[in-house]
Design a protein around this motif. Structure first.
Motif, PDB file in Angstrom:
ATOM      1  N   MET A   1       0.837  -1.216   0.000  1.00 57.53           N
ATOM      2  CA  MET A   1       0.000   0.000   0.000  1.00 57.53           C
ATOM      3  C   MET A   1       0.865   1.256   0.000  1.00 57.53           C
ATOM      4  N   HIS A   2       1.903   1.257   0.818  1.00 58.65           N
ATOM      5  CA  HIS A   2       2.787   2.433   0.857  1.00 58.65           C
ATOM      6  C   HIS A   2       3.428   2.673  -0.502  1.00 58.65           C
ATOM      7  N   LYS A   3       3.749   1.593  -1.186  1.00 61.88           N
ATOM      8  CA  LYS A   3       4.397   1.728  -2.490  1.00 61.88           C
ATOM      9  C   LYS A   3       3.421   2.223  -3.563  1.00 61.88           C
ATOM     10  N   ALA A   4       2.184   1.736  -3.475  1.00 65.57           N
ATOM     11  CA  ALA A   4       1.197   2.073  -4.510  1.00 65.57           C
ATOM     12  C   ALA A   4       0.559   3.446  -4.285  1.00 65.57           C
ATOM     13  N   GLY A   5       0.475   3.873  -3.024  1.00 65.24           N
ATOM     14  CA  GLY A   5      -0.259   5.101  -2.714  1.00 65.24           C
ATOM     15  C   GLY A   5       0.593   6.343  -2.881  1.00 65.24           C
ATOM     16  N   LYS A   6       0.741   6.781  -4.114  1.00 66.01           N
ATOM     17  CA  LYS A   6       1.606   7.939  -4.410  1.00 66.01           C
ATOM     18  C   LYS A   6       0.810   9.249  -4.371  1.00 66.01           C
ATOM     19  N   SER A   7       1.520  10.328  -4.123  1.00 71.04           N
ATOM     20  CA  SER A   7       0.868  11.637  -4.080  1.00 71.04           C
ATOM     21  C   SER A   7       1.524  12.579  -5.068  1.00 71.04           C
ATOM     22  N   SER A   8       0.690  13.341  -5.801  1.00 64.75           N
ATOM     23  CA  SER A   8       1.275  14.345  -6.694  1.00 64.75           C
ATOM     24  C   SER A   8       1.220  15.722  -6.050  1.00 64.75           C
ATOM     25  N   LYS A   9       0.647  15.807  -4.847  1.00 68.64           N
ATOM     26  CA  LYS A   9       0.473  17.116  -4.202  1.00 68.64           C
ATOM     27  C   LYS A   9       1.387  17.282  -2.996  1.00 68.64           C
ATOM     28  N   GLY A  10       2.241  16.326  -2.749  1.00 74.30           N
ATOM     29  CA  GLY A  10       3.151  16.440  -1.606  1.00 74.30           C
ATOM     30  C   GLY A  10       2.596  15.730  -0.385  1.00 74.30           C
ATOM     31  N   TYR A  11       2.866  16.341   0.772  1.00 74.50           N
ATOM     32  CA  TYR A  11       2.466  15.752   2.058  1.00 74.50           C
ATOM     33  C   TYR A  11       1.178  16.411   2.517  1.00 74.50           C
ATOM     34  N   GLY A  12       0.203  15.601   2.950  1.00 75.78           N
ATOM     35  CA  GLY A  12      -1.078  16.149   3.393  1.00 75.78           C
ATOM     36  C   GLY A  12      -2.207  15.273   2.908  1.00 75.78           C
ATOM     37  N   PHE A  13      -3.388  15.842   2.846  1.00 74.90           N
ATOM     38  CA  PHE A  13      -4.543  15.104   2.335  1.00 74.90           C
ATOM     39  C   PHE A  13      -5.550  16.143   1.858  1.00 74.90           C
ATOM     40  N   ASP A  14      -6.542  15.712   1.061  1.00 75.97           N
ATOM     41  CA  ASP A  14      -7.486  16.687   0.510  1.00 75.97           C
ATOM     42  C   ASP A  14      -8.384  17.327   1.564  1.00 75.97           C
ATOM     43  N   VAL A  15      -8.564  16.626   2.689  1.00 80.71           N
ATOM     44  CA  VAL A  15      -9.386  17.196   3.767  1.00 80.71           C
ATOM     45  C   VAL A  15      -8.668  16.987   5.101  1.00 80.71           C
ATOM     46  N   ASN A  16      -9.023  17.789   6.081  1.00 83.47           N
ATOM     47  CA  ASN A  16      -8.580  17.491   7.440  1.00 83.47           C
ATOM     48  C   ASN A  16      -9.407  16.306   7.928  1.00 83.47           C
ATOM     49  N   ASN A  17      -8.862  15.538   8.860  1.00 82.48           N
ATOM     50  CA  ASN A  17      -9.652  14.419   9.392  1.00 82.48           C
ATOM     51  C   ASN A  17      -9.458  14.336  10.893  1.00 82.48           C
ATOM     52  N   THR A  18      -9.761  13.188  11.475  1.00 78.84           N
ATOM     53  CA  THR A  18      -9.621  13.060  12.922  1.00 78.84           C
ATOM     54  C   THR A  18      -8.804  11.814  13.241  1.00 78.84           C
ATOM     55  N   ILE A  19      -8.016  11.893  14.282  1.00 77.95           N
ATOM     56  CA  ILE A  19      -7.305  10.711  14.773  1.00 77.95           C
ATOM     57  C   ILE A  19      -7.912  10.445  16.147  1.00 77.95           C
ATOM     58  N   GLY A  20      -8.637   9.329  16.268  1.00 77.55           N
ATOM     59  CA  GLY A  20      -9.551   9.177  17.400  1.00 77.55           C
ATOM     60  C   GLY A  20     -10.604  10.259  17.213  1.00 77.55           C
ATOM     61  N   SER A  21     -10.775  11.123  18.203  1.00 75.38           N
ATOM     62  CA  SER A  21     -11.683  12.246  17.938  1.00 75.38           C
ATOM     63  C   SER A  21     -10.927  13.572  17.924  1.00 75.38           C
ATOM     64  N   THR A  22      -9.583  13.509  17.882  1.00 70.95           N
ATOM     65  CA  THR A  22      -8.776  14.728  17.825  1.00 70.95           C
ATOM     66  C   THR A  22      -8.613  15.179  16.374  1.00 70.95           C
ATOM     67  N   PRO A  23      -8.836  16.466  16.095  1.00 68.38           N
ATOM     68  CA  PRO A  23      -8.672  16.936  14.711  1.00 68.38           C
ATOM     69  C   PRO A  23      -7.239  16.732  14.218  1.00 68.38           C
ATOM     70  N   GLN A  24      -7.109  16.415  12.950  1.00 74.07           N
ATOM     71  CA  GLN A  24      -5.792  16.238  12.338  1.00 74.07           C
ATOM     72  C   GLN A  24      -5.741  17.141  11.101  1.00 74.07           C
ATOM     73  N   ILE A  25      -4.741  18.014  11.067  1.00 67.89           N
ATOM     74  CA  ILE A  25      -4.646  19.025  10.005  1.00 67.89           C
ATOM     75  C   ILE A  25      -3.797  18.468   8.867  1.00 67.89           C
ATOM     76  N   ASN A  26      -4.303  18.560   7.646  1.00 72.42           N
ATOM     77  CA  ASN A  26      -3.626  17.915   6.513  1.00 72.42           C
ATOM     78  C   ASN A  26      -3.294  18.875   5.376  1.00 72.42           C
ATOM     79  N   THR A  27      -3.070  20.147   5.696  1.00 74.63           N
ATOM     80  CA  THR A  27      -2.752  21.141   4.663  1.00 74.63           C
ATOM     81  C   THR A  27      -1.546  20.679   3.833  1.00 74.63           C
ATOM     82  N   TRP A  28      -1.721  20.663   2.519  1.00 78.44           N
ATOM     83  CA  TRP A  28      -0.655  20.161   1.643  1.00 78.44           C
ATOM     84  C   TRP A  28       0.639  20.947   1.806  1.00 78.44           C
ATOM     85  N   SER A  29       1.761  20.239   1.764  1.00 72.15           N
ATOM     86  CA  SER A  29       3.074  20.883   1.811  1.00 72.15           C
ATOM     87  C   SER A  29       4.038  20.063   0.965  1.00 72.15           C
TER      88      SER A  29
END
Ligand SMILES: Nc1ncnc2c1ncn2[C@@H]1O[C@H](COP(=O)(O)OP(=O)(O)OP(=O)(O)O)[C@@H](O)[C@H]1O
Length: 252
Positions: A116-144
């Motif tokens: 999965m790590h090998k196949a899951g490539k990103s063209s936008k760098g580090y981050g994710f399209d949305v912020n999400n939660t880890i447990g119920s704590t917010p997790q910030i995913n602003t692209w960098s």
């Protein structure tokens, strides 16, 4: 737009392609949401509902599951539908997975995670399209484009700020800030590429299906340095066979 009185039932009986729901049973194990199994003539569905939080948390969970599902590597439940409940909360419907009796094979888990790590490539760098939660704590995913900056600001820095706001302990905050400023050299000569991470990989989120194939659940996905996946390994119980298979899959 009006919200149906029972949008879960409505989805299952339309896009879910069932004509009848034969049984609804509670599923234990989660802490944050209420989980149920819906048995129908079109198979079983797994449904989580939250009574107070709007759909954004489940939308982010669905995007994470979808991203992992699309790699076609490790088994994850396919997300089907997310929406609001008429009472103000939200729901997610996903594929129901019948878990096996054992915790699964460590070597298969390592190999599939490496794939999965090998196949899951990103063209936008580090981050994710949305912020999400880890447990119920917010997790910030602003692209960098820079891992050290992303990790310093969105992970360590954000957590330190939450801890400061909640507990007012300046000492740990200041020590953390010093670490953020000085951690650059720790990554000297390390080749870092963004890859898709489950993001909350501890034993409670790892299972196996009835064929013994590993399954991972309840993610906090983002694209990050592969080693960040092991931040929760202190409560995941990964042994030598896990890591051998993981690194073998990453290198082939
Ligand atoms: N797709 C699925 N099919 C069948 N059972 C599932 C599925 N996903 C989760 N489960 C079971 O339901 C339980 C609760 O799910 P989950 O852990 O996602 O709940 P949660 O309340 O959102 O999260 P948390 O564990 O962080 O409190 C899990 O422990 C697992 O046993």
């Amino acid at each position: 737009m009006s919200v149906s009185q029972d949008p879960v039932r409505e989805w299952i009986l339309s896009e879910g392609q069932a004509t009848k729901i034969t049984k609804i049973s509670p599923v234990g194990g989660g802490c944050i949401n209420l989980a149920s199994r819906y048995d129908t003539d079109a198979g079983s569905f797994f449904v989580k509902t939250n009574r107070s939080i709007g759909p954004s948390m489940f939308e982010a969970e669905a995007l994470g599951l979808e991203a992992m599902y699309e790699t076609g590597t490790i088994r994850v439940p396919k997300p089907h539908k997310v929406g609001p409940l008429p009472t103000g909360g939200s729901f997610i419907v996903m594929e129901f997975i019948q878990f096996g009796a054992s915790r699964g094979n460590q070597s298969a888990l390592g190999r599939k995670l490496g794939e999965m790590h090998k196949a899951g490539k990103s063209s936008k760098g580090y981050g994710f399209d949305v912020n999400n939660t880890i447990g119920s704590t917010p997790q910030i995913n602003t692209w960098s484009s820079d891992w050290i900056q992303f990790y310093g600001e969105c992970r360590l820095g954000y957590q330190l700020k939450l801890a400061l706001d909640q507990y007012g302990d300046k000492t740990i905050y200041e020590k953390g800030q010093r670490l953020i400023k000085s951690m650059g050299p720790l990554f000297d000569n390390v080749i870092i590429e963004p890859c898709l991470l489950h993001g909350d990989l501890w034993s409670g989120n790892i299972s196996s299906d009835k064929n013994g194939e590993p399954v991972i659940l309840d993610p906090a996905c983002y694209y990050g340095h592969s080693e960040a996946e092991f931040g929760m390994s202190w409560c995941a119980g990964f042994g030598g066979s896990f890591y051998n298979s993981y690194f073998e899959a990453c290198d082939t």
